[in-house]
Design an enzyme around this catalytic site. Sequence first.
Site, PDB file in Angstrom:
ATOM      1  N   SER A   1       0.613  -1.289  -0.027  1.00 11.12           N
ATOM      2  CA  SER A   1      -0.196   0.114  -0.262  1.00 11.12           C
ATOM      3  C   SER A   1       0.644   1.580   0.082  1.00 11.12           C
ATOM      4  O   SER A   1       0.400   2.613   0.152  1.00 11.12           O
ATOM      5  CB  SER A   1      -0.557  -0.073   1.189  1.00 11.12           C
TER       6      SER A   1
ATOM      7  N   LYS B   1       0.945   4.364   6.685  1.00  8.23           N
ATOM      8  CA  LYS B   1      -0.098   5.585   5.125  1.00  8.23           C
ATOM      9  C   LYS B   1       0.302   6.896   5.857  1.00  8.23           C
ATOM     10  O   LYS B   1       1.864   7.092   6.561  1.00  8.23           O
ATOM     11  CB  LYS B   1      -1.445   5.977   5.957  1.00  8.23           C
TER      12      LYS B   1
END
Length: 192
Positions: free
Chosen positions: A79, A124
């Site tokens: 990700s 993230k």
Amino acid sequence: MDTEAQSMERDRSCRPPDAGSDEMPDARGRQGRSRSSFPARLADRLPGGRITLSALLCLALLLALNAFVAQPFQIPSGSMEPGLRIGDRVLVNKLAYRFGAGPRRGDVVVFDGAGYFGDSDYVKRVVGVGGDHVVCCDKEDRIEVNGRSVDESTFLHPGDRPSAVPFDVVVPEGTLFLLGDHRDDSSDSRDR
């Protein structure tokens, strides 16, 4: 002049103690019981002595560093590609936000996803902080934060759009709006 050795009486206060004696001279040369330090007494009681004590102290230091200062993490998914790949290791500074500074837009953070995304840690990028108005997407297909377009070309995965799903969010105070750099392969704030 007599050059033969003359008998001299030695100062007995400087004489080393007998091998079996626990008497040691103090700073003034007086005899007294020795006071061994706590680490020395502890090392005498441990199997392996000083080596075991040193190993235990190193382990305690590493655990304290891991709990309060820095912790290693392994990147579990794609990700955050291309910047962070599966299996990469990062060292997280746990002091970065402890003294009044908070996460800023563009920071990469590691957080516990329990209750939000799943039972693991996630990595993230911060796109919005409390109070920010985050919109996807503007006329040029870019994310907008507080009315300003954000250039994500330096970290966005090649071929990915900023988001395939449109959103218009005001980030609640005390929370963050987080997105993965590989938007097509990321569970993030768009999924909440």
